[in-house]
Design a protein around this motif. Structure first.
Motif, PDB file in Angstrom:
ATOM      1  N   SER A  79       0.761  -1.230  -0.090  1.00  0.00           N
ATOM      2  CA  SER A  79      -0.047  -0.058  -0.091  1.00  0.00           C
ATOM      3  C   SER A  79       0.797   1.174   0.050  1.00  0.00           C
ATOM      4  N   GLN A  80       2.099   1.087   0.188  1.00  0.00           N
ATOM      5  CA  GLN A  80       2.894   2.552   0.103  1.00  0.00           C
ATOM      6  C   GLN A  80       3.170   2.536  -1.255  1.00  0.00           C
ATOM      7  N   PHE A  81       3.604   3.742  -1.511  1.00  0.00           N
ATOM      8  CA  PHE A  81       3.740   4.197  -2.899  1.00  0.00           C
ATOM      9  C   PHE A  81       4.303   5.562  -3.133  1.00  0.00           C
ATOM     10  N   VAL A  82       4.841   6.034  -4.302  1.00  0.00           N
ATOM     11  CA  VAL A  82       5.527   6.980  -4.767  1.00  0.00           C
ATOM     12  C   VAL A  82       4.912   7.536  -6.014  1.00  0.00           C
ATOM     13  N   ARG A 133       1.212   5.960  -9.773  1.00  0.00           N
ATOM     14  CA  ARG A 133       1.745   5.516  -8.358  1.00  0.00           C
ATOM     15  C   ARG A 133       2.610   4.357  -8.608  1.00  0.00           C
ATOM     16  N   LEU A 134       3.726   4.220  -7.876  1.00  0.00           N
ATOM     17  CA  LEU A 134       4.382   2.904  -8.101  1.00  0.00           C
ATOM     18  C   LEU A 134       4.767   2.289  -6.569  1.00  0.00           C
ATOM     19  N   ALA A 191       2.345 -10.752 -10.343  1.00  0.00           N
ATOM     20  CA  ALA A 191       2.066  -9.950  -9.016  1.00  0.00           C
ATOM     21  C   ALA A 191       2.561  -8.714  -9.129  1.00  0.00           C
ATOM     22  N   ALA A 192       3.521  -8.102  -9.805  1.00  0.00           N
ATOM     23  CA  ALA A 192       3.862  -6.786  -9.831  1.00  0.00           C
ATOM     24  C   ALA A 192       2.889  -6.072 -10.625  1.00  0.00           C
ATOM     25  N   LEU A 193       2.465  -6.640 -11.756  1.00  0.00           N
ATOM     26  CA  LEU A 193       1.535  -5.867 -12.430  1.00  0.00           C
ATOM     27  C   LEU A 193       0.058  -5.654 -11.638  1.00  0.00           C
ATOM     28  N   SER A 194       0.004  -6.646 -10.796  1.00  0.00           N
ATOM     29  CA  SER A 194      -1.359  -6.419  -9.946  1.00  0.00           C
ATOM     30  C   SER A 194      -1.264  -5.492  -8.921  1.00  0.00           C
ATOM     31  N   GLU A 195      -0.054  -5.243  -8.386  1.00  0.00           N
ATOM     32  CA  GLU A 195       0.102  -4.235  -7.486  1.00  0.00           C
ATOM     33  C   GLU A 195       0.141  -2.787  -8.151  1.00  0.00           C
ATOM     34  N   LEU A 196       0.528  -2.759  -9.530  1.00  0.00           N
ATOM     35  CA  LEU A 196       0.431  -1.569 -10.132  1.00  0.00           C
ATOM     36  C   LEU A 196      -0.959  -1.163 -10.438  1.00  0.00           C
ATOM     37  N   ARG A 197      -1.691  -2.087 -10.647  1.00  0.00           N
ATOM     38  CA  ARG A 197      -3.101  -1.669 -11.334  1.00  0.00           C
ATOM     39  C   ARG A 197      -3.836  -1.669 -10.025  1.00  0.00           C
ATOM     40  N   SER A 234      12.361  -1.120 -11.225  1.00  0.00           N
ATOM     41  CA  SER A 234      12.979   0.011 -10.567  1.00  0.00           C
ATOM     42  C   SER A 234      12.250   0.015  -8.867  1.00  0.00           C
ATOM     43  N   SER A 235      10.870   0.023  -9.017  1.00  0.00           N
ATOM     44  CA  SER A 235      10.323  -0.073  -7.630  1.00  0.00           C
ATOM     45  C   SER A 235      10.157  -1.223  -6.859  1.00  0.00           C
ATOM     46  N   LEU A 236      10.020  -2.497  -7.664  1.00  0.00           N
ATOM     47  CA  LEU A 236       9.880  -3.522  -6.890  1.00  0.00           C
ATOM     48  C   LEU A 236      10.889  -4.721  -7.106  1.00  0.00           C
ATOM     49  N   GLY A 237      11.987  -4.424  -7.932  1.00  0.00           N
ATOM     50  CA  GLY A 237      12.922  -5.215  -8.321  1.00  0.00           C
ATOM     51  C   GLY A 237      12.450  -6.549  -9.183  1.00  0.00           C
ATOM     52  N   ARG A 238      11.148  -6.431  -9.735  1.00  0.00           N
ATOM     53  CA  ARG A 238      10.779  -7.674 -10.678  1.00  0.00           C
ATOM     54  C   ARG A 238       9.572  -7.143 -11.632  1.00  0.00           C
ATOM     55  N   TYR A 239       9.270  -7.875 -12.705  1.00  0.00           N
ATOM     56  CA  TYR A 239       8.233  -7.658 -13.565  1.00  0.00           C
ATOM     57  C   TYR A 239       7.656  -9.127 -13.845  1.00  0.00           C
ATOM     58  N   ASP A 240       6.495  -9.202 -13.211  1.00  0.00           N
ATOM     59  CA  ASP A 240       5.810 -10.492 -13.374  1.00  0.00           C
ATOM     60  C   ASP A 240       4.194 -10.021 -13.041  1.00  0.00           C
TER      61      ASP A 240
END
Length: 428
Positions: free
Chosen positions: A369-372, A421-422, A396-402, A388-394
């Motif tokens: 829930s923390q973002f910049v 928001r990242l 789960a990362a796309l789900s957080e971004l959405r 750059s923000s999460l250290g991965r691209y998958d």
């Protein structure tokens, strides 16, 4: 003075895609050979796909050098455009003076006339489109229609699409099947191995004019290979910062500890945390200040520079409060903050704070829930923003971004100037 200190003629780890600095790993050599052969045999559409920072643009410039004098070329960098703008950019790059206010039909006619004239003169035309993953679907369809420019025995011009992995994913879309079917040569670039990373560093130093003892120790090269993930642009950034730090310290031999310090200074999380802390360094206080401090190993604030900045900000804010309420003499006689430290390893300061999207700190939240808030820049992609923000691209990362950007309808399309928001990866 930096160059004189190391005996260099020029900066070895620059940021511009200079072809002479291109290191030919096996995958780079294979990609260059494939593209060169594809152009020489008139295959029409070719593609080069690789992660950001792998040297795609440098490789294309190297390809242009090898084809110099035998082709008429155009290099397009501006890909965030519609179909009409794309055609205008292309005509401009080819040196064709466009008709002001021309529509798509007129622009196609101008391009066709130019290509026929070049074919009659016996000249081949090759168009390079960099960052092609940013092209809209309509622009990609316009690119596909370029295949209609052909004579009875050959294509009137060839197109090389260069882009990031998003381009491959988009080409798999059934709506773009006609374009993907026309790509006769598809080349890719692999990340450098640890051995290749060492050779890459040697190559760039030698190209810049360095001769002498090894600048980087074997331990520091191992650390660079691991931290960079074998991506040349990352290697450049780490090496430049390590050499700059070593120069400031007066050390010509760079060990692992200097590289570690440089990595801390390059940490995105470190910069975000610094800005948060320094932004609250001198608050206007109406009650006693409260600082929650803990020491932890492996924190992003492992560098001495960061420790100094944080402690200065901490004591500066405390001094402002005490000076206003107790008097200057009391500042020097007080013990402001108690620190507890672990007994092993590097120690660093980390501050417990409320999530960025909860300024009051009234509720607890998970790390996700923390973002910049990030303003999209020209070369930003969803891939490199996630890494750059999460250290991965998958997924789960796309789900957080959405989750943080519910209004981001198309995850493949981001525009320059757009606010995104990242999510922040927070160490426990």
């Amino acid at each position: 003075m930096f160059l004189d200190f190391y005996g260099l003629n020029e900066q070895p780890f620059g940021v511009t895609p200079d072809p002479k600095y291109l290191y030919f790993s096996p995958s780079h050599r294979e990609a260059l050979a494939s593209l060169f052969y594809g152009i020489e045999t008139g295959r029409g559409f070719l593609a080069l796909i690789a992660e950001p920072g792998m040297g795609k643009t440098s490789l294309l410039f190297q390809l242009l050098e090898r084809l110099k004098g035998s082709i008429r070329s155009a290099f397009l960098f501006q890909t965030q455009c519609d179909s009409r703008e794309l055609l205008r950019y292309l005509l401009q790059a080819l040196g064709v003076e466009g008709v002001p206010g021309a529509d798509l039909v007129q622009l196609h006619s101008q391009l066709n006339q130019f290509l026929l004239a070049e074919a009659t003169a016996g000249r081949r035309v090759v168009v390079f489109i960099d960052e092609a993953q940013n092209l809209s679907d309509s622009a990609l369809e316009t690119v596909r229609l370029f295949s209609n420019f052909e004579a009875t025995d050959r294509k009137l011009f060839q197109i090389v699409l260069a882009g990031q992995p998003e381009l491959a994913r988009r080409l798999k879309n059934p709506h773009l099947a006609q374009l993907s079917q026309r790509i006769a040569v598809l080349a890719g670039l692999k990340r450098l191995t640890a051995t290749e990373t060492l050779q890459y560093i040697h190559h760039r130093l030698e190209t810049a004019g360095y001769y002498g003892h090894e600048v980087f120790s074997s331990a520091s090269v191992d650390l660079i290979a691991k931290a960079s993930h074998g991506i040349p642009r990352n290697i450049n950034n780490i090496c430049f910062n390590a050499m700059s730090l070593a120069y400031a310290l007066g050390c010509k031999r760079i060990g692992a500890e200097v590289v570690e310090e440089a990595l801390n200074d390059l940490s995105l999380n470190c910069l975000v945390e610094k800005s948060r802390i320094l932004g609250h360094a001198a608050p206007t206080l109406t009650s006693a200040p409260h600082f929650s401090v803990r020491w932890s190993r492996g924190s992003v604030f492992a560098s001495r520079t960061a420790q100094t900045a944080i402690l200065s900000a901490l004591l500066g804010g405390l001094g402002t409060y005490l000076g206003a309420h107790i008097g200057t003499d009391a500042i020097h006689g007080s013990s402001a903050t108690n620190y507890s430290s672990q007994t092993q390893g590097q120690q660093a300061v980390a501050f417990a704070s409320a999530p960025l999207n909860d300024p009051g700190g009234s509720s607890s939240s998970s790390d996700s829930s923390q973002f910049v808030t990030h303003i999209v820049r020209p070369n930003d992609t969803i891939w490199n923003l996630c890494v750059s923000s999460l250290g991965r691209y998958d997924e789960a990362a796309l789900s957080e971004l959405r989750k943080l950007n519910p209004d981001l309808i198309n995850i493949d399309r981001i525009e320059v100037g757009q606010e995104i928001r990242l999510p922040l990866r927070v160490s426990n």
